[in-house]
Scaffold this motif. Structure first.
Motif, PDB file in Angstrom:
ATOM      1  N   ALA A  10      28.842  -1.526  34.457  1.00 41.00           N
ATOM      2  CA  ALA A  10      29.199  -0.378  33.621  1.00 41.00           C
ATOM      3  C   ALA A  10      28.452  -0.411  32.301  1.00 41.00           C
ATOM      4  O   ALA A  10      27.974   0.619  31.808  1.00 41.00           O
ATOM      5  N   LEU A  11      28.341  -1.605  31.686  1.00 37.79           N
ATOM      6  CA  LEU A  11      27.603  -1.728  30.429  1.00 37.79           C
ATOM      7  C   LEU A  11      26.115  -1.454  30.630  1.00 37.79           C
ATOM      8  O   LEU A  11      25.479  -0.844  29.763  1.00 37.79           O
ATOM      9  N   ALA A  12      25.594  -1.830  31.760  1.00 35.53           N
ATOM     10  CA  ALA A  12      24.174  -1.582  32.034  1.00 35.53           C
ATOM     11  C   ALA A  12      23.913  -0.081  32.164  1.00 35.53           C
ATOM     12  O   ALA A  12      22.928   0.443  31.634  1.00 35.53           O
ATOM     13  N   VAL A  13      24.798   0.643  32.822  1.00 34.02           N
ATOM     14  CA  VAL A  13      24.640   2.098  32.970  1.00 34.02           C
ATOM     15  C   VAL A  13      24.726   2.770  31.621  1.00 34.02           C
ATOM     16  O   VAL A  13      23.941   3.669  31.290  1.00 34.02           O
ATOM     17  N   LEU A  14      25.671   2.355  30.778  1.00 34.98           N
ATOM     18  CA  LEU A  14      25.804   2.932  29.435  1.00 34.98           C
ATOM     19  C   LEU A  14      24.588   2.635  28.566  1.00 34.98           C
ATOM     20  O   LEU A  14      24.121   3.488  27.811  1.00 34.98           O
ATOM     21  N   ALA A  15      24.047   1.426  28.663  1.00 34.49           N
ATOM     22  CA  ALA A  15      22.876   1.064  27.860  1.00 34.49           C
ATOM     23  C   ALA A  15      21.661   1.876  28.287  1.00 34.49           C
ATOM     24  O   ALA A  15      20.899   2.371  27.443  1.00 34.49           O
ATOM     25  N   ILE A  16      21.476   2.062  29.564  1.00 34.78           N
ATOM     26  CA  ILE A  16      20.329   2.839  30.045  1.00 34.78           C
ATOM     27  C   ILE A  16      20.466   4.298  29.611  1.00 34.78           C
ATOM     28  O   ILE A  16      19.507   4.925  29.166  1.00 34.78           O
ATOM     29  N   ALA A  17      21.691   4.851  29.679  1.00 35.26           N
ATOM     30  CA  ALA A  17      21.894   6.239  29.288  1.00 35.26           C
ATOM     31  C   ALA A  17      21.714   6.425  27.792  1.00 35.26           C
ATOM     32  O   ALA A  17      21.202   7.452  27.338  1.00 35.26           O
ATOM     33  N   THR A  18      22.092   5.422  27.000  1.00 32.72           N
ATOM     34  CA  THR A  18      21.977   5.530  25.553  1.00 32.72           C
ATOM     35  C   THR A  18      20.536   5.361  25.094  1.00 32.72           C
ATOM     36  O   THR A  18      20.067   6.076  24.206  1.00 32.72           O
TER      37      THR A  18
END
Length: 104
Positions: A10-18
């Motif tokens: 979940a943190l990886a998806v948020l970091a990529i989107a940000t």
């Protein structure tokens, strides 16, 4: 996938989107997306208010007194009457007791 790897994913998806930087071609040009959203909201409000049925409450009920009616006065002397069973009478088939009115 175990339980510990779900928050990491979940943190990886948020970091990529940000951290991703969309190009101007993907974001829309000149605020067309915002104009489309505002136009959609405005059209929805206009159509929704036109389609809604207005609530009309009629006038409250008015009270009207009944028309005057003539009532005859009570007689000066009103005898008290009542119904009772009379003497038995043979009618050719059986004995019957007719009802008679007795006034005092």
């Amino acid at each position: 996938m175990n339980i510990a790897s779900k928050p990491v994913a979940a943190l990886a998806v948020l970091a990529i989107a940000t951290l991703s930087n969309p190009s101007p071609g993907q974001a829309g040009s000149g605020g067309a997306v915002a104009a489309g959203l505002l136009g959609g909201f405005a059209a929805g409000a206009i159509i929704g208010s036109a389609a809604a049925r207005p609530y009309y409450y009629g006038p409250p009920p008015a009270y009207a007194a009944p028309p005057p009616a003539y009532v005859a006065p009570a007689p000066a002397y009103a005898p008290e009457c009542y119904w009772t069973r009379g003497e038995p009478v043979w009618n050719g088939v059986a004995w019957v007791r007719p009802r008679v009115q007795v006034c005092d």
